[in-house]
Design an enzyme around this catalytic site. Structure first.
Site, mmCIF file in Angstrom:
data_model
loop_
_atom_site.group_PDB
_atom_site.id
_atom_site.type_symbol
_atom_site.label_atom_id
_atom_site.label_comp_id
_atom_site.label_asym_id
_atom_site.label_seq_id
_atom_site.Cartn_x
_atom_site.Cartn_y
_atom_site.Cartn_z
ATOM 1 N N TYR A 1 104.010 -84.242 27.532
ATOM 2 C CA TYR A 1 103.273 -84.590 26.506
ATOM 3 C C TYR A 1 103.475 -83.385 25.469
ATOM 4 O O TYR A 1 102.744 -83.631 24.371
ATOM 5 C CB TYR A 1 101.832 -84.397 27.057
ATOM 6 C CG TYR A 1 101.530 -83.355 27.392
ATOM 7 C CD1 TYR A 1 101.960 -82.781 28.720
ATOM 8 C CD2 TYR A 1 100.703 -82.165 26.755
ATOM 9 C CE1 TYR A 1 101.255 -81.539 29.426
ATOM 10 C CE2 TYR A 1 100.385 -80.866 27.166
ATOM 11 C CZ TYR A 1 100.521 -80.641 28.609
ATOM 12 O OH TYR A 1 100.306 -79.490 29.188
ATOM 13 N N GLY A 2 104.584 -82.839 25.581
ATOM 14 C CA GLY A 2 105.043 -81.620 24.644
ATOM 15 C C GLY A 2 106.491 -81.360 24.749
ATOM 16 O O GLY A 2 106.938 -81.663 25.790
ATOM 17 N N GLY A 3 106.856 -80.597 23.925
ATOM 18 C CA GLY A 3 108.478 -80.059 24.033
ATOM 19 C C GLY A 3 108.517 -78.768 23.290
ATOM 20 O O GLY A 3 109.310 -78.595 22.632
ATOM 21 N N ARG B 1 105.805 -62.489 31.211
ATOM 22 C CA ARG B 1 105.180 -61.631 30.114
ATOM 23 C C ARG B 1 104.755 -60.472 30.729
ATOM 24 O O ARG B 1 104.318 -60.204 31.798
ATOM 25 C CB ARG B 1 103.968 -62.591 29.737
ATOM 26 C CG ARG B 1 102.615 -62.710 30.347
ATOM 27 C CD ARG B 1 101.951 -63.835 29.870
ATOM 28 N NE ARG B 1 102.342 -65.178 29.870
ATOM 29 C CZ ARG B 1 102.426 -66.088 29.320
ATOM 30 N NH1 ARG B 1 101.237 -65.889 28.159
ATOM 31 N NH2 ARG B 1 102.670 -67.295 29.246
ATOM 32 N N TYR C 1 105.751 -85.446 11.807
ATOM 33 C CA TYR C 1 104.779 -86.296 12.717
ATOM 34 C C TYR C 1 104.912 -87.523 12.654
ATOM 35 O O TYR C 1 104.709 -88.103 11.530
ATOM 36 C CB TYR C 1 103.404 -85.498 12.832
ATOM 37 C CG TYR C 1 102.545 -85.708 14.169
ATOM 38 C CD1 TYR C 1 103.002 -85.114 15.243
ATOM 39 C CD2 TYR C 1 101.620 -86.542 14.112
ATOM 40 C CE1 TYR C 1 102.223 -85.211 16.330
ATOM 41 C CE2 TYR C 1 100.829 -86.546 15.364
ATOM 42 C CZ TYR C 1 101.244 -85.964 16.375
ATOM 43 O OH TYR C 1 100.547 -85.975 17.737
ATOM 44 N N ARG D 1 105.305 -68.412 31.442
ATOM 45 C CA ARG D 1 106.308 -67.841 31.164
ATOM 46 C C ARG D 1 106.185 -66.118 31.570
ATOM 47 O O ARG D 1 105.119 -65.826 31.635
ATOM 48 C CB ARG D 1 106.589 -67.750 29.651
ATOM 49 C CG ARG D 1 107.551 -68.617 29.065
ATOM 50 C CD ARG D 1 107.608 -68.911 27.598
ATOM 51 N NE ARG D 1 106.350 -69.176 27.123
ATOM 52 C CZ ARG D 1 106.235 -69.370 25.789
ATOM 53 N NH1 ARG D 1 107.196 -69.150 25.099
ATOM 54 N NH2 ARG D 1 105.107 -69.720 25.344
ATOM 55 N N MET E 1 98.117 -88.763 23.253
ATOM 56 C CA MET E 1 96.783 -89.006 23.260
ATOM 57 C C MET E 1 96.511 -89.664 21.713
ATOM 58 O O MET E 1 95.660 -90.623 21.876
ATOM 59 C CB MET E 1 96.340 -87.143 22.967
ATOM 60 C CG MET E 1 94.391 -87.323 23.240
ATOM 61 S SD MET E 1 94.159 -88.336 24.850
ATOM 62 C CE MET E 1 92.882 -89.379 24.423
ATOM 63 N N LYS F 1 93.279 -69.958 19.180
ATOM 64 C CA LYS F 1 93.192 -71.269 18.286
ATOM 65 C C LYS F 1 92.287 -71.103 17.322
ATOM 66 O O LYS F 1 91.232 -70.660 17.292
ATOM 67 C CB LYS F 1 92.761 -72.227 19.259
ATOM 68 C CG LYS F 1 92.874 -73.836 18.630
ATOM 69 C CD LYS F 1 91.924 -74.725 19.787
ATOM 70 C CE LYS F 1 92.038 -76.329 19.217
ATOM 71 N NZ LYS F 1 93.458 -76.708 19.416
#
Lengths: 355, 355
Positions: free
Chosen positions: A265-267, A197, A72, A195, A292, A349
């Site tokens: 904001y993500g991959g 499912r 990171y 996705r 963020m 989480k």
């Protein structure tokens, strides 16, 4: 001066020498291998301008794992480092010269705080934000990452008029769920891509119960007739939120309006963002990223950050924001949690609960 | 009123019924097949607010070809349509009520003007811009596309401080050559990427003579040691200009600084723009497009457009801007030119010369 003299005396009467229990690491690597539970003796006297806090709850975020792995962009300032970047705590001691924090306050630490997977920590007054005591610990513990990311992405990249729309992939991601809820509260229509499912209908119902207007699978997104039907009912999205990348991001951008913005904001697919040239030149679309952590560092004491935190807490207190599925664990459960995360064996989480 | 009465009378004495010779098309297709040379009888009386112009020179731009093929986002408003979108002309007649244009003025038409591959045209006063008579016709004829694109991309996406740098691919393209020259004039360092070719040294010398600081091939761009040497001498580029796409665009973005912007204005490789996710999120890079046609339409009468045209003309008059290689052709040569373009048999820009 009176406060200065009194504080150490008061503290002397309390449990000052209590040791923190924390998860720390000496070098980068697989969290299950490099983390160790350690006991840290706390200093007897709290430094000027500092406070001692007792953590109530701290989540395990993907960025925490990546930080421990050393992949990171944010690195600990020194080793050994206490892991974790987010959490909620109660102030139990204050040093001299502390002005804006009191014993008993509920606080969240700055994103740059060094370690939240610990029972206690000593933090500079400048690095904490006092929040409403009425907000529950589980929400407060994860306030600065997922709900804040959703909030800022809806506020900062397009001035939405009621009835306008956005498209997002990862509709069922931790951020995605807050995007759905905040967009609904603010009158923004959402097209949410998920996705394929087995329990798709169940997921669709769940997202719609949170406020999703449309839920489409990645395959459905590629079917013109399905999308044309949706876009007959709502205007073309002015904003696309992307945490997946690859083919799915490109599929989303094809429905983005002229002059629209895609915020990445993500991959999750680990594939890049692929933009057909014509979308840039002739449709004047903009492709940017959102992190963020950077925003929080650059705006830590800004009025807009305080406003955001107050607004999100208030919405939670009014029961207008639901949390994603959570599994509470004790600090001693850390190894099993890390192993499950690295194997992908989680559908909730993890949040450390300390009391 | 005096002018209103006088003008038609004056015109009556001149060559009013002269027919225009023009290249027009009735339907989209291969330019060599669908274009026809036509003769158009001009109206005897020029409409209120309009002017008649005699074209001096009009270039053949790639966008003109794409427009005729029907694959460009700008379509002619009706058929038959006169081809061409850029050129320089002299005003030879004016209608009543014309205020800001005089006979003898040198003008360039609006980007949306319908057809410049013609000896004459009648245009609304609102759709022409009067330029300095001292600027040569070859430069004036191509002013609104290539030099203007270079100018705007250097001005509008990053406020350059002297000594800062940019990277561009297509360093030898028509726009690229103006980027090199304007950047040099304005104190901006340039890294110019070109394709490997037999006469590479000659091209390198040519670009450096125009003001290029560094010229690297696409392969050299992928060699860390070469780029590290360059980036030891100048700061990391704040701006990347991309007219290629595909692998080369991605190679360029890897050297773009944090918070830098890549502006895509072409896609010569016919491959998309591929962005590694981390550049968007952690490096906060921005990816946008630039389309000169849109800018010109949105800013046609703006002070910044007038300022740009004056500034570019002045630089040309002072011999500070060189033109790319040009091949002058007569209107009657159109078919051979179109065939050469479609076969890629050109290493110069074709410009129709009418007198």
């Amino acid at each position: 001066m009176i406060q200065h003299l009194l504080v150490p005396r008061t503290l002397f009467l309390t449990n000052i020498r209590r040791a923190s229990q924390a998860l720390a690491y000496d070098n980068f690597g697989d969290p299950a291998a490099v983390l160790k539970k350690v006991s840290i003796q706390n200093e007897r006297v709290i430094k000027n301008g500092h406070v001692m806090v007792k953590y109530l709850a701290s989540p395990i975020n993907p960025a925490d794992i990546n930080t421990i792995q050393g992949v990171y962009p944010v690195k600990p300032s020194s080793f050994p480092a206490i892991a974790g970047n987010e959490g909620v705590a109660e102030v139990i001691r204050i040093g001299s010269g502390v002005k804006n924090v009191q014993i008993g306050d509920k606080i969240i630490p700055a994103a740059k705080a060094s370690g939240t997977w610990t029972t206690h920590a000593i933090l500079s007054e400048k690095d904490v934000t006092v929040i409403d005591k009425n907000v529950d610990n589980l929400f407060a513990a994860q306030l600065t990452v997922n709900p804040s990311t959703a909030y800022r992405m809806l506020k900062d990249f397009h001035k939405f008029e009621p009835g306008e729309s956005l498209i997002q992939n990862g509709g069922n991601s931790a951020v995605g769920l807050f995007v759905i809820q905040l967009a609904k509260l603010w009158g923004i229509k959402t097209i949410n891509v998920v996705r394929e499912r087995p329990n798709l209908d169940e997921l669709r119902d769940h997202l719609k119960s949170l406020g999703a207007d449309y839920v489409v699978t990645e395959e459905e997104l590629r079917k013109r007739e399905i999308m044309e039907q949706i876009l007959a009912e709502i205007p073309k999205p002015k904003l696309a939120l992307n945490c997946v990348g690859g083919q799915n991001a490109t599929d989303c951008m094809r429905y983005l309006s002229d002059n629209g913005t895609m915020v990445t904001y993500g991959g999750m697919s680990r594939k890049p963002v692929v933009i057909p040239t014509g979308l840039l030149i002739f449709k004047n679309q903009k492709y940017i990223g959102y992190w963020m952590t950077r925003w929080s560092q650059e705006n830590f004491n800004s009025s807009q950050r305080i406003k955001m935190i107050e607004e999100l807490c208030q919405l939670r207190i009014e029961d207008k924001l639901k949390l994603p599925k959570i599994e509470l664990i004790r600090l001693d459960d850390w190894k099993e949690a890390m192993e499950n995360i690295s194997k992908g064996f989680t559908n909730a989480k993890y949040v450390f609960k300390f009391d």
